[in-house]
Design a protein around this motif. Structure first.
Motif, PDB file in Angstrom:
ATOM      1  N   GLU A  46       0.845  -1.184   0.000  1.00 48.93           N
ATOM      2  CA  GLU A  46       0.000   0.000   0.000  1.00 48.93           C
ATOM      3  C   GLU A  46       0.893   1.251   0.000  1.00 48.93           C
ATOM      4  O   GLU A  46       2.069   1.195   0.352  1.00 48.93           O
ATOM      5  CB  GLU A  46      -0.893   0.021   1.248  1.00 48.93           C
ATOM      6  CG  GLU A  46      -1.812  -1.188   1.404  1.00 48.93           C
ATOM      7  CD  GLU A  46      -2.922  -1.229   0.379  1.00 48.93           C
ATOM      8  OE1 GLU A  46      -3.160  -0.175  -0.263  1.00 48.93           O
ATOM      9  OE2 GLU A  46      -3.539  -2.292   0.218  1.00 48.93           O
ATOM     10  N   GLU A  47       0.296   2.376  -0.387  1.00 48.93           N
ATOM     11  CA  GLU A  47       1.028   3.637  -0.377  1.00 48.93           C
ATOM     12  C   GLU A  47       1.311   4.084   1.061  1.00 48.93           C
ATOM     13  O   GLU A  47       0.467   3.936   1.951  1.00 48.93           O
ATOM     14  CB  GLU A  47       0.220   4.720  -1.093  1.00 48.93           C
ATOM     15  CG  GLU A  47       0.061   4.490  -2.594  1.00 48.93           C
ATOM     16  CD  GLU A  47       1.365   4.686  -3.343  1.00 48.93           C
ATOM     17  OE1 GLU A  47       1.859   5.821  -3.383  1.00 48.93           O
ATOM     18  OE2 GLU A  47       1.894   3.680  -3.870  1.00 48.93           O
ATOM     19  N   ARG A  48       2.517   4.628   1.271  1.00 49.11           N
ATOM     20  CA  ARG A  48       2.884   5.135   2.594  1.00 49.11           C
ATOM     21  C   ARG A  48       3.817   6.329   2.423  1.00 49.11           C
ATOM     22  O   ARG A  48       4.612   6.369   1.479  1.00 49.11           O
ATOM     23  CB  ARG A  48       3.586   4.046   3.407  1.00 49.11           C
ATOM     24  CG  ARG A  48       3.816   4.468   4.866  1.00 49.11           C
ATOM     25  CD  ARG A  48       4.738   3.529   5.576  1.00 49.11           C
ATOM     26  NE  ARG A  48       4.786   3.858   6.999  1.00 49.11           N
ATOM     27  CZ  ARG A  48       5.737   3.477   7.832  1.00 49.11           C
ATOM     28  NH1 ARG A  48       6.749   2.751   7.379  1.00 49.11           N
ATOM     29  NH2 ARG A  48       5.695   3.805   9.102  1.00 49.11           N
ATOM     30  N   VAL A  49       3.735   7.288   3.344  1.00 46.70           N
ATOM     31  CA  VAL A  49       4.648   8.424   3.348  1.00 46.70           C
ATOM     32  C   VAL A  49       5.734   8.149   4.382  1.00 46.70           C
ATOM     33  O   VAL A  49       5.444   7.928   5.562  1.00 46.70           O
ATOM     34  CB  VAL A  49       3.921   9.739   3.678  1.00 46.70           C
ATOM     35  CG1 VAL A  49       4.927  10.894   3.719  1.00 46.70           C
ATOM     36  CG2 VAL A  49       2.837  10.010   2.651  1.00 46.70           C
ATOM     37  N   SER A  50       6.985   8.147   3.923  1.00 45.89           N
ATOM     38  CA  SER A  50       8.126   7.877   4.794  1.00 45.89           C
ATOM     39  C   SER A  50       9.084   9.058   4.768  1.00 45.89           C
ATOM     40  O   SER A  50       9.115   9.833   3.806  1.00 45.89           O
ATOM     41  CB  SER A  50       8.867   6.616   4.339  1.00 45.89           C
ATOM     42  OG  SER A  50       8.041   5.480   4.403  1.00 45.89           O
ATOM     43  N   PRO A  51       9.929   9.186   5.816  1.00 47.11           N
ATOM     44  CA  PRO A  51      10.954  10.236   5.795  1.00 47.11           C
ATOM     45  C   PRO A  51      12.143   9.771   4.947  1.00 47.11           C
ATOM     46  O   PRO A  51      12.852   8.837   5.314  1.00 47.11           O
ATOM     47  CB  PRO A  51      11.345  10.374   7.268  1.00 47.11           C
ATOM     48  CG  PRO A  51      11.045   9.047   7.872  1.00 47.11           C
ATOM     49  CD  PRO A  51       9.881   8.478   7.113  1.00 47.11           C
ATOM     50  N   ALA A  52      12.343  10.405   3.818  1.00 47.82           N
ATOM     51  CA  ALA A  52      13.470  10.065   2.938  1.00 47.82           C
ATOM     52  C   ALA A  52      14.636  10.981   3.282  1.00 47.82           C
ATOM     53  O   ALA A  52      14.492  12.209   3.272  1.00 47.82           O
ATOM     54  CB  ALA A  52      13.067  10.219   1.482  1.00 47.82           C
ATOM     55  N   ILE A  53      15.783  10.368   3.586  1.00 43.06           N
ATOM     56  CA  ILE A  53      16.941  11.170   3.979  1.00 43.06           C
ATOM     57  C   ILE A  53      18.164  10.765   3.162  1.00 43.06           C
ATOM     58  O   ILE A  53      18.312   9.605   2.764  1.00 43.06           O
ATOM     59  CB  ILE A  53      17.246  11.034   5.484  1.00 43.06           C
ATOM     60  CG1 ILE A  53      17.530   9.574   5.858  1.00 43.06           C
ATOM     61  CG2 ILE A  53      16.105  11.592   6.315  1.00 43.06           C
ATOM     62  CD1 ILE A  53      17.977   9.390   7.301  1.00 43.06           C
ATOM     63  N   ASP A  54      19.014  11.737   2.896  1.00 42.29           N
ATOM     64  CA  ASP A  54      20.328  11.500   2.303  1.00 42.29           C
ATOM     65  C   ASP A  54      21.356  11.677   3.412  1.00 42.29           C
ATOM     66  O   ASP A  54      21.381  12.727   4.078  1.00 42.29           O
ATOM     67  CB  ASP A  54      20.593  12.486   1.170  1.00 42.29           C
ATOM     68  CG  ASP A  54      19.719  12.208  -0.044  1.00 42.29           C
ATOM     69  OD1 ASP A  54      20.232  11.634  -1.010  1.00 42.29           O
ATOM     70  OD2 ASP A  54      18.521  12.578  -0.002  1.00 42.29           O
ATOM     71  N   VAL A  55      22.196  10.657   3.605  1.00 43.79           N
ATOM     72  CA  VAL A  55      23.126  10.644   4.740  1.00 43.79           C
ATOM     73  C   VAL A  55      24.553  10.486   4.229  1.00 43.79           C
ATOM     74  O   VAL A  55      24.836   9.625   3.381  1.00 43.79           O
ATOM     75  CB  VAL A  55      22.782   9.484   5.699  1.00 43.79           C
ATOM     76  CG1 VAL A  55      23.739   9.490   6.888  1.00 43.79           C
ATOM     77  CG2 VAL A  55      21.338   9.594   6.164  1.00 43.79           C
TER      78      VAL A  55
END
Length: 936
Positions: free
Chosen positions: A203-212
């Motif tokens: 299912e669709e989900r909103v996640s925190p996308a981070i560049d590290v």
């Protein structure tokens, strides 16, 4: 004036016009049960070739829905059709009775095991709940008209079944397919258990996308690799990763790059450098709000292998490794790798001997002592980790990201990958994947795309995690060495002893077992496994367990039939377990049906108000309407249903029912033995009708063989509407009503109708099971007690008819169109007010002349005269549909008197002294020798 109505052979039958299915069907069902029709069917077919449709067990939880109805009706249609073919086709229904939904239902009432109820009592409540659900679902399935061994279904919670499941597991173990391993699996935080692939949906989900940024620990090492010795001093050089699961960073053990990708070292400040995949670098810099002042070097990923990086959160280093699973679709081209939290991460970690460190417990909380996030849940840990990265200067970007994410199909909640010690069935160590792919090709898949779908799933699936950390399930009956975790060397023997106990006491026999009872003095050395099997193993073993428990079942079976989601579910698990047991597929054929949607293509939803409840349909319209809807639908795709669709199906049902009622009504007084007419004495039109029936029967049987039920519906409905109602029966009315009751011509018609009805009632029996039984009871002649005990009606192989009836039908259609135009113009009323002149060339006359006086009955006009084509007047209408010769049609309004009995307008009306209002043939049919019809 005499009342000639009493001389007319009007239809007479007790078969009602109004179906009233909702009221009649339950009584019929009770009658089947009282008389034991299913048992008698088994007795009647004993010794015949067996056809086995193995029932995929529905889950014993909740009321049946419209999808259940589709599934069970399709199965019943197939089984009844195979029985009609003469096969011994038993149907043993089954239920899946273990697993989490039942456990959760009991938890709602009593809490988790150990609170209000001890574990044993909790299992007893699960069993009680499952039995209640089975009873409710069984009543609805029977109400659908499904014939089966409802008194002896298979239940996966029956102790005998559970015991056979343990024996099957022992064989899979002995064949080398089972192992224990600490691997990342889908883990549901609500279930507190591992999940199989089939229990996961996306299912669709909103996640925190981070560049590290992972800082290079030894900058000089990187400079040496790229030949930049002049820059060999210290510098701020970072490899950047992108992730949507910040909470997995505490378990990071490496950064993966693709060996063949090009990577660029970009200077983005006075002494700051970023290492990014060349194809993604531009997008990354935009995301970071940075510009590249210089591309210092470009290298392949393999050149970076072994380079040490500083962990962005902790004081330790991690290596760069190379891996084929890295993609350039998104991100940076470098992948954060945590072997405890991903399948691909785990696999590449095994290659590089990376630690598998899992700091997250069963509830999704970091274990105490985990730096920064100890005691926090993973969602609460995300902002803490992101803040720590920012403070350390390692956070280059942080944005919300919408993507497809795995969810538990029961709780609809996001799942995580988490490494725990679980039991697995290996796909490759003993050739399970290879054998499954080989045998898939030997199975008949309907629709054909099913083969490609399951092939792709088998090709790409990981090892199967079969263990669950739950209470209500079949145990994994193993003893493990406390020091080495090795399986007891006598496991096969021990499992058999456990199976004997389980067969008597159920699964509690394992959980209550004191190891000393089986292991004696060595019991202290071993610990008992407390995990239970994945419920997909319960149902996946069903072909094996049922074949051991029921003498009428053997494997492989002829057919599996379920919804299209079962390519990743029951079809899948059954295939793998059958291969693990016997190195063969469990089925010869697999049939798939689509999901139900409304008439606008939308999923069923209470909020949309478009849910069609099968119980409500059965209580108002009747089960046969549901059954006809299923048969009329191309089930290979989405199956549309709505109140309006069912109303249209009900209209079609009434047309077929009325056709059958017409046949029954006109068979009044007909005894098939006493009134038999030999084929050579039958009217030619009747022989044509029976040949049409025989051809349709061939098509119907072929349709059942190919599972093309919508074709059967279309052909039979068309037969009723066009061939019978629109032609044959319409013509017969005069012969049936006006001729002497015992005349050969009338008996010929009745014999044809009786044969048609005998054939049709059997065609419809697999689909309209209640209606066919009702018709069966009203047919003349001696017969068995139920249509469902019968086989296809044997139709006599008749010689071809004399007349070219296909041309006659084409001509009739043209004439009817002309008459309708005249009626609309007000020139005639009923067709019997008209007389027809047919102007024919020699070719057309050749096939029209043998019909003689029958033509007027075929065209339902008062007279038909054949004329030469050269005599056609200018206003004659050419027949457009006739292909053999030229025919033109002239119509005259009859000036003859109307016979009050047959309504034909004939010149001899009034010439019979005793019957001044009748035509000659009607007078003869009443007082004389009776008319003689041509073509006899």
């Amino acid at each position: 004036m005499p009342d000639y109505k009493t001389t007319i052979n009007l239809p007479k039958t007790d078969f009602p016009m109004k179906a009233d299915l909702a009221k009649r069907e339950p009584a019929m069902l009770e009658d089947w049960q009282r008389r034991g029709i299913y048992r008698k069917l088994r007795e009647a077919r004993r010794g015949r070739q067996v056809y086995l449709l193995h029932d995929g067990p529905p889950y014993a939880n909740g009321s049946i829905h419209i999808g259940h109805a589709v599934n069970k009706i399709l199965k019943d249609v197939i089984v009844k059709a195979r029985s009609m073919e003469g096969y011994d086709a038993p149907y043993i229904p089954g239920w899946d009775c273990h697993g989490l939904p039942i456990e959760l239902a009991v938890e709602k009432k009593y809490g988790r095991p150990g609170r209000k109820l001890d574990v044993r009592a909790f299992r007893a409540e699960c069993r009680k709940f499952a039995l209640q659900q089975v009873a409710a679902q069984r009543a609805d399935f029977e109400r659908l008209g499904v014939l089966g061994d409802w008194d002896r279904p298979y239940l996966t919670m029956d102790p005998a079944y559970e015991a056979e499941q343990l024996r099957a597991f022992a064989l899979v173990l002995a064949n080398g397919h089972v192992y224990q391993g600490a691997k990342p699996v889908h883990w549901c935080l609500d279930c507190r258990s591992a999940l199989a692939e089939a229990e996961v949906e996306y299912e669709e989900r909103v996640s925190p996308a981070i560049d590290v940024a992972f800082r290079v620990a030894d900058a000089a090492d990187l400079w040496r690799r790229i030949g930049e010795r002049a820059r060999g001093g210290a510098a701020d050089i970072s490899v950047v990763i992108w992730t949507t699961t910040p909470w997995t960073l505490p378990a990071n053990e490496a950064v993966s790059v693709h060996p063949e990708f090009d990577y660029q070292l970009l200077r983005v400040g006075a002494d700051r450098y970023l290492l990014l995949a060349a194809d993604l670098a531009a997008d990354c810099l935009v995301r970071y709000g940075l510009g590249a002042e210089e591309c210092v070097a470009q290298m392949k990923g393999r050149d970076l292998a072994g380079l040490q990086l500083r962990h962005p959160l902790y004081e330790r280093t991690v290596p760069i490794i190379v891996a084929e699973h890295v993609t350039a679709d998104a991100g940076t081209g470098a992948v954060h790798t945590a072997p405890a939290h991903g399948q691909e991460d785990f696999a590449v970690g095994q290659q590089y001997d990376l630690p598998v460190v899992n700091p997250v417990d069963d509830a999704g909380r970091f274990v105490a002592g985990t730096e920064l996030v100890g005691g926090l849940g993973i969602d609460a840990a995300n902002p803490v980790i992101i803040d720590a990265l920012d403070k350390r200067g390692a956070l280059l970007s942080h944005k919300p990201y919408t993507h497809s994410y795995p969810h538990c199909w029961r709780h609809k909640s996001p799942v995580i990958f988490r490494a725990t010690a679980q039991w697995f069935i290996s796909m490759d160590r003993c050739g399970l994947r290879r054998n499954a792919l080989r045998d898939i090709r030997q199975v008949r898949w309907t629709p054909a795309w099913g083969e490609a779908r399951i092939t792709g799933m088998i090709e790409n699936r990981p090892d199967w995690c079969i263990s669950r950390q739950r209470t209500w399930g079949v145990p994994i009956p193993l003893f493990l060495d406390r020091e080495t975790s090795a399986i007891h060397p006598r496991s096969g023997e021990l499992i058999e002893q456990v199976a004997v106990r389980v067969a008597k006491q159920g699964i509690d026999a394992w959980f209550d077992l004191d190891p000393v009872d089986l292991l004696g003095s060595e019991a202290s050395r071993y610990r008992k496994v407390t995990d239970v099997m994945d419920v997909w193993a319960d149902s996946g073993f069903s072909h094996e367990c049922v074949s051991k428990l029921r003498s009428e079942v053997s494997t492989p079976v002829d057919l599996y039939l379920e919804g299209s989601d079962q390519h990743r579910g029951w079809f899948h698990s059954s295939l793998l377990l059958s291969e693990a047991l016997h190195e063969r597929a469990p089925y010869r054929a697999v049939l798939t049906h689509g999901f139900t949607v409304d008439d606008k293509g939308r999923k069923m939803s209470k909020s949309l108000g478009n849910v069609v409840v099968p119980q409500q349909v059965m209580s108002t319209m009747g089960a046969d309407i549901l059954r006809l809807w299923v048969a009329a639908t191309d089930y290979g795709n989405e199956i549309s249903v709505s109140d309006e669709i069912l109303k249209r199906i009900a209209d079609s049902y009434r047309r077929m029912r009325n056709t059958l009622r017409f046949l029954l009504g006109n068979l009044h007084g007909f005894d098939p033995q006493r009134d038999f007419v030999s084929p050579e004495k039958m009217i030619d039109l009747d022989r044509w009708a029976l040949r049409q029936t025989a051809e349709l029967q061939r098509q119907v049987r072929d349709g059942y063989e190919r599972f093309e039920f919508h074709e059967i519906y279309q052909r039979v409905h068309n037969f009723c509407v066009v061939d019978l109602g629109g032609f044959y029966l319409d013509i017969l009315k005069d012969r049936l009503y006006t001729m002497r009751a015992d005349s050969t011509a009338r008996r010929s018609a009745q014999q044809a109708m009786q044969q048609i009805a005998e054939a049709m009632v059997r065609w419809l029996a697999p689909i309209l099971s209640f209606t066919a039984e009702e018709v069966w009871r009203h047919l003349p002649g001696e017969r068995g007690e139920s249509v469902h005990l019968e086989q296809w009606h044997p139709l006599v192989d008749l010689a071809p008819p004399v007349a070219d009836w296909e041309q006659v039908i084409a001509l009739r259609d043209d004439v009817l169109k002309i008459l309708e135009q005249l009626r609309a113009a007000g020139r005639i009323g009923a067709p019997l007010e008209a007389e027809i002149d047919l102007y024919c060339d020699r070719t057309a006359e050749a096939w029209l002349r043998p019909l003689a006086d029958e033509l007027r009955f075929v065209l339902i006009t008062s007279d038909v005269t054949l004329q030469g084509a050269d005599l056609a007047p200018a206003d004659a209408t050419p027949a457009q549909s006739v292909s053999k010769g030229r025919v033109s049609v002239g119509v005259r309004v009859s000036e003859a008197k109307k016979c009050v009995r047959c309504w034909h307008r004939r010149t001899d009306v009034g010439r019979v002294g005793a019957h001044p209002e009748l035509c000659g043939r009607c007078a003869s049919n009443i007082d004389g020798p009776g008319e003689t019809r041509a073509m006899a």
